[in-house]
Design a protein around this motif. Sequence first.
Motif, PDB file in Angstrom:
ATOM      1  N   ILE A  89     -19.246   9.820 -27.788  1.00 17.00           N
ATOM      2  CA  ILE A  89     -19.397   9.547 -29.208  1.00 17.00           C
ATOM      3  C   ILE A  89     -19.447  10.910 -29.897  1.00 17.00           C
ATOM      4  N   THR A  90     -18.438  11.197 -30.715  1.00 19.01           N
ATOM      5  CA  THR A  90     -18.310  12.508 -31.338  1.00 19.01           C
ATOM      6  C   THR A  90     -19.302  12.678 -32.486  1.00 19.01           C
ATOM      7  N   GLU A  91     -19.262  13.859 -33.088  1.00 17.64           N
ATOM      8  CA  GLU A  91     -20.145  14.162 -34.221  1.00 17.64           C
ATOM      9  C   GLU A  91     -19.852  13.261 -35.419  1.00 17.64           C
ATOM     10  N   THR A  92     -18.637  12.725 -35.489  1.00 10.50           N
ATOM     11  CA  THR A  92     -18.271  11.832 -36.601  1.00 10.50           C
ATOM     12  C   THR A  92     -18.466  10.369 -36.243  1.00 10.50           C
ATOM     13  N   GLY A  93     -18.907  10.083 -35.010  1.00 17.97           N
ATOM     14  CA  GLY A  93     -19.155   8.712 -34.585  1.00 17.97           C
ATOM     15  C   GLY A  93     -17.966   8.047 -33.927  1.00 17.97           C
ATOM     16  N   GLN A  94     -16.859   8.761 -33.803  1.00 16.12           N
ATOM     17  CA  GLN A  94     -15.680   8.194 -33.143  1.00 16.12           C
ATOM     18  C   GLN A  94     -15.890   8.149 -31.634  1.00 16.12           C
ATOM     19  N   ILE A  95     -15.132   7.272 -30.990  1.00 17.83           N
ATOM     20  CA  ILE A  95     -15.220   7.114 -29.540  1.00 17.83           C
ATOM     21  C   ILE A  95     -14.012   7.787 -28.902  1.00 17.83           C
ATOM     22  N   GLN A  96     -14.275   8.616 -27.891  1.00 25.01           N
ATOM     23  CA  GLN A  96     -13.219   9.338 -27.187  1.00 25.01           C
ATOM     24  C   GLN A  96     -13.489   9.309 -25.692  1.00 25.01           C
ATOM     25  N   ASN A  97     -12.481   9.686 -24.917  1.00 25.24           N
ATOM     26  CA  ASN A  97     -12.590   9.856 -23.462  1.00 25.24           C
ATOM     27  C   ASN A  97     -13.178   8.632 -22.773  1.00 25.24           C
ATOM     28  N   VAL A  98     -12.621   7.476 -23.033  1.00 24.13           N
ATOM     29  CA  VAL A  98     -13.094   6.237 -22.412  1.00 24.13           C
ATOM     30  C   VAL A  98     -12.599   6.200 -20.977  1.00 24.13           C
ATOM     31  N   GLN A  99     -13.512   5.951 -20.042  1.00 27.90           N
ATOM     32  CA  GLN A  99     -13.125   5.850 -18.633  1.00 27.90           C
ATOM     33  C   GLN A  99     -14.069   4.921 -17.886  1.00 27.90           C
TER      34      GLN A  99
END
Length: 146
Positions: A89-99
């Motif tokens: 969960i990035t600083e902006t609240g987005q979701i990344q690197n799902v595994q």
Amino acid sequence: MRIWRNLFLYGLFISFTSCSAPSLQPEPAPTQQVELAPNPNDMFVTVETLPEFPGGDDALKAYIKRRQRYPAEAARAGISGRVYVSFVITETGQIQNVQVLKGLGYGCDEEAIRLVREMPRWKPGTQSNRIVQVKYNLPFTFGPGN
């Protein structure tokens, strides 16, 4: 001989006074412990304030219950269990690197990834009063009753 004795005494006097005489230079000020701010590229696993799904844990459970589908392939094979998914969960609240950390196969892993990727932005986590990116793990339960 008298010169050598005077030189010797003069040397002793100089060495004695240089060792015991107080320094004329001021002592350095004690160093203060300065806490460095986290690097913006750092990723945390534990933080002071965890990221939060919009509406809290109950809203997250309702989101998963409403959108999760039991894959047909898993239903035919009678597969049930948990899929553990990790994401950032990035600083902006987005979701990344799902595994997938631990999967079941039979379409369950792909369904868990789909659910995470379609989530709305989260409220980001904080550490030392700074918004930071956080690695988050989430289990998804699959079975005939879910």
